[in-house]
Design a protein around this motif. Structure first.
Motif, PDB file in Angstrom:
ATOM      1  N   ASN B  24      -3.013 -21.308  38.580  1.00  0.00           N
ATOM      2  CA  ASN B  24      -1.735 -21.754  39.124  1.00  0.00           C
ATOM      3  C   ASN B  24      -0.713 -21.913  38.016  1.00  0.00           C
ATOM      4  OD1 ASN B  24      -2.156 -22.426  42.113  1.00  0.00           O
ATOM      5  ND2 ASN B  24      -3.911 -23.387  41.119  1.00  0.00           N
ATOM      6  N   SER B  25       0.489 -21.424  38.294  1.00  0.00           N
ATOM      7  CA  SER B  25       1.558 -21.503  37.313  1.00  0.00           C
ATOM      8  C   SER B  25       2.645 -22.462  37.781  1.00  0.00           C
ATOM      9  CB  SER B  25       2.161 -20.119  37.097  1.00  0.00           C
ATOM     10  OG  SER B  25       3.349 -20.203  36.330  1.00  0.00           O
ATOM     11  N   SER B  26       3.282 -23.118  36.830  1.00  0.00           N
ATOM     12  CA  SER B  26       4.387 -24.022  37.152  1.00  0.00           C
ATOM     13  C   SER B  26       5.675 -23.238  37.428  1.00  0.00           C
ATOM     14  CB  SER B  26       4.607 -25.019  36.007  1.00  0.00           C
ATOM     15  OG  SER B  26       4.810 -24.327  34.785  1.00  0.00           O
ATOM     16  N   THR B  27       5.696 -21.965  37.036  1.00  0.00           N
ATOM     17  CA  THR B  27       6.887 -21.136  37.250  1.00  0.00           C
ATOM     18  C   THR B  27       6.471 -19.801  37.860  1.00  0.00           C
ATOM     19  OG1 THR B  27       6.705 -20.344  34.975  1.00  0.00           O
ATOM     20  CG2 THR B  27       8.239 -22.145  35.365  1.00  0.00           C
ATOM     21  N   THR B  28       7.415 -19.125  38.462  1.00  0.00           N
ATOM     22  CA  THR B  28       7.148 -17.820  39.059  1.00  0.00           C
ATOM     23  C   THR B  28       6.832 -16.813  37.962  1.00  0.00           C
ATOM     24  OG1 THR B  28       8.678 -18.313  40.863  1.00  0.00           O
ATOM     25  CG2 THR B  28       8.075 -16.001  40.543  1.00  0.00           C
ATOM     26  N   LEU B  29       5.792 -16.047  38.186  1.00  0.00           N
ATOM     27  CA  LEU B  29       5.338 -15.070  37.202  1.00  0.00           C
ATOM     28  C   LEU B  29       5.819 -13.671  37.556  1.00  0.00           C
ATOM     29  CD1 LEU B  29       1.649 -16.350  36.970  1.00  0.00           C
ATOM     30  CD2 LEU B  29       3.494 -16.805  35.340  1.00  0.00           C
ATOM     31  N   SER B  30       6.102 -12.871  36.545  1.00  0.00           N
ATOM     32  CA  SER B  30       6.430 -11.465  36.811  1.00  0.00           C
ATOM     33  C   SER B  30       5.152 -10.658  36.978  1.00  0.00           C
ATOM     34  CB  SER B  30       7.287 -10.886  35.692  1.00  0.00           C
ATOM     35  OG  SER B  30       6.583 -10.958  34.473  1.00  0.00           O
ATOM     36  N   ASN B  31       4.114 -11.031  36.285  1.00  0.00           N
ATOM     37  CA  ASN B  31       2.812 -10.406  36.489  1.00  0.00           C
ATOM     38  C   ASN B  31       1.721 -11.326  35.965  1.00  0.00           C
ATOM     39  OD1 ASN B  31       2.610  -9.888  33.620  1.00  0.00           O
ATOM     40  ND2 ASN B  31       3.930  -8.124  33.950  1.00  0.00           N
ATOM     41  N   ILE B  32       0.497 -11.009  36.296  1.00  0.00           N
ATOM     42  CA  ILE B  32      -0.634 -11.798  35.823  1.00  0.00           C
ATOM     43  C   ILE B  32      -1.749 -10.852  35.419  1.00  0.00           C
ATOM     44  CG2 ILE B  32      -1.763 -12.151  38.065  1.00  0.00           C
ATOM     45  CD1 ILE B  32      -2.046 -15.169  36.970  1.00  0.00           C
TER      46      ILE B  32
END
Lengths: 115, 112
Positions: B24-32
């Motif tokens: 889980n990320s605290s910010t929106t991701l462009s990719n993982i």
């Protein structure tokens, strides 16, 4: 052919010494990284170079100094080694695209033990 | 700063059981991206997810990227002893250039 090679694999040294770790990649990637992995397996970025230019410089003691003579090499020099520097240091490389970096290719790591 | 949380930290399973690790990320991701590190080894790149809601499979491994691009999961069906290792997710934020932020990793042990 090893894609990302780092030397030495093991390094045992006394507190206060200065040591260097070398890294070379033959993948033609434009970006190289140094990561530190502690005993809990956490991977922490230290530095990153893109085409010999420093682009990431995390909050690490200034005893750590990276050097990139060309885009295929990224070395890490550590002055006045301390016990807390003991860890595994990984070099990695990737090709950076517009959408971000491709998957990283990691070296096999250098296990540094400071006694 | 950006944080990527990964759970669980440890997972012990019997061979044949399924396994899932969550990121889980605290910010929106462009990719993982996902990586696997065998004991005593180095992280090895497994896969990259880019699109919202994307699902990709590699044999017994299924990777998902959440609709909001803030979470991801890796599911292994019918674990084998060769699955032992630490699994890391690593996320990139649009404005972070080439920087990936790694999760803390999930250490998987498989009992034969």
């Amino acid at each position: 052919d090893t894609a990302v090679s780092q030397t030495p694999k093991y390094l045992v040294t006394q507190m206060g010494n200065d040591k260097s770790i070398k890294c070379e990649q033959n993948l033609g990637h434009d970006t190289m990284y140094w990561y530190k992995q502690d005993s809990k397996k956490f991977l922490k970025i230290m530095f990153s170079y893109n085409n010999k230019e420093l682009i990431i410089n995390e909050t690490v003691p200034n005893r750590f100094s990276p050097k990139s003579p060309d885009k295929a090499h990224l070395n890490l020099h550590i002055n006045s080694l301390e016990l807390g520097d003991s860890a595994v240091y990984f070099c990695a490389s990737s090709q950076v695209r517009i959408r971000g970096p491709d998957g990283y290719t990691f070296g096999s790591g250098t296990r540094l033990t400071v006694v | 700063g950006q944080q990527v949380m990964q759970i669980p930290q440890y997972q012990h399973v019997q061979e044949g059981e399924d396994f899932t690790t969550y990121c889980n990320s605290s910010t929106t991701l462009s990719n993982i991206q996902w990586y696997k590190q065998r004991p005593g080894g180095h992280p090895v790149f497994l896969i990259q997810l880019v699109k919202s809601g994307e699902v990709k499979k590699q044999k017994r491994l299924t990777f998902q990227f959440g609709e909001a691009k803030k979470n991801s999961s890796l599911h292994i069906t019918a674990t084998q002893t060769t699955d032992v290792g630490t699994y890391f997710c690593a996320g990139r934020v649009e404005t972070s250039g080439s920087r990936l932020t790694f999760g803390e990793g999930t250490q998987l042990t498989v009992n034969p």
